[in-house]
Design a protein around this motif. Structure first.
Motif, PDB file in Angstrom:
ATOM      1  N   ASP A  40       0.825  -1.203   0.000  1.00 22.42           N
ATOM      2  CA  ASP A  40       0.000   0.000   0.000  1.00 22.42           C
ATOM      3  C   ASP A  40       0.859   1.253   0.000  1.00 22.42           C
ATOM      4  O   ASP A  40       0.542   2.235  -0.689  1.00 22.42           O
ATOM      5  CB  ASP A  40      -0.946  -0.004   1.201  1.00 22.42           C
ATOM      6  CG  ASP A  40      -2.017  -1.093   1.104  1.00 22.42           C
ATOM      7  OD1 ASP A  40      -2.205  -1.654  -0.003  1.00 22.42           O
ATOM      8  OD2 ASP A  40      -2.649  -1.378   2.141  1.00 22.42           O
ATOM      9  N   SER A  41       1.949   1.224   0.747  1.00 26.54           N
ATOM     10  CA  SER A  41       2.865   2.356   0.776  1.00 26.54           C
ATOM     11  C   SER A  41       3.499   2.579  -0.589  1.00 26.54           C
ATOM     12  O   SER A  41       3.600   3.713  -1.075  1.00 26.54           O
ATOM     13  CB  SER A  41       3.947   2.130   1.835  1.00 26.54           C
ATOM     14  OG  SER A  41       4.924   3.142   1.778  1.00 26.54           O
ATOM     15  N   SER A  44       1.028   4.067  -2.975  1.00 24.97           N
ATOM     16  CA  SER A  44       0.852   5.490  -2.688  1.00 24.97           C
ATOM     17  C   SER A  44       2.013   6.303  -3.251  1.00 24.97           C
ATOM     18  O   SER A  44       1.809   7.363  -3.854  1.00 24.97           O
ATOM     19  CB  SER A  44       0.735   5.690  -1.177  1.00 24.97           C
ATOM     20  OG  SER A  44       0.649   7.056  -0.872  1.00 24.97           O
ATOM     21  N   ARG A  45       3.220   5.805  -3.049  1.00 28.60           N
ATOM     22  CA  ARG A  45       4.397   6.508  -3.584  1.00 28.60           C
ATOM     23  C   ARG A  45       4.364   6.543  -5.107  1.00 28.60           C
ATOM     24  O   ARG A  45       4.714   7.555  -5.723  1.00 28.60           O
ATOM     25  CB  ARG A  45       5.674   5.833  -3.093  1.00 28.60           C
ATOM     26  CG  ARG A  45       5.921   6.036  -1.597  1.00 28.60           C
ATOM     27  CD  ARG A  45       7.104   5.249  -1.093  1.00 28.60           C
ATOM     28  NE  ARG A  45       8.321   5.586  -1.829  1.00 28.60           N
ATOM     29  CZ  ARG A  45       9.433   4.877  -1.783  1.00 28.60           C
ATOM     30  NH1 ARG A  45       9.495   3.800  -1.031  1.00 28.60           N
ATOM     31  NH2 ARG A  45      10.488   5.238  -2.476  1.00 28.60           N
ATOM     32  N   SER A  47       1.702   6.475  -7.004  1.00 27.62           N
ATOM     33  CA  SER A  47       0.661   7.426  -7.392  1.00 27.62           C
ATOM     34  C   SER A  47       1.164   8.862  -7.280  1.00 27.62           C
ATOM     35  O   SER A  47       0.924   9.683  -8.170  1.00 27.62           O
ATOM     36  CB  SER A  47      -0.576   7.223  -6.519  1.00 27.62           C
ATOM     37  OG  SER A  47      -1.568   8.153  -6.851  1.00 27.62           O
TER      38      SER A  47
END
Length: 75
Positions: A40-41, A44-45, A47
């Motif tokens: 998930d991290s 996010s990065r 994106s």
């Protein structure tokens, strides 16, 4: 050894194996949770990086002139 004793021994072995599997499962669940958080991290990065690249692309001029005035060499 009587059948009851053999059965009791097998049940004991199964219980020990079951407890081992429970511990292994708990460890795997912890690893899965960690990997899910890492994924998930990273998403996010990624994106955020895409958004920055898109913003930079929007700032570029529509056409970029070649150093020779934009004309290609006819060969």
């Amino acid at each position: 050894m009587s059948q009851i004793d053999e059965l009791a021994e097998r049940v004991e072995r199964l219980l020990v194996r079951y407890e081992e599997l429970q511990r292994t499962n708990a460890l795997l669940e912890q690893q899965l949770a960690g990997m899910t958080a890492e994924r998930d991290s990273l998403r996010s990065r990624l994106s955020a990086a895409r958004a920055r690249i898109d913003a930079l692309l929007e700032r570029l001029p529509e056409t970029i002139s070649a150093p020779d005035g934009g004309q290609k060499d006819a060969g």
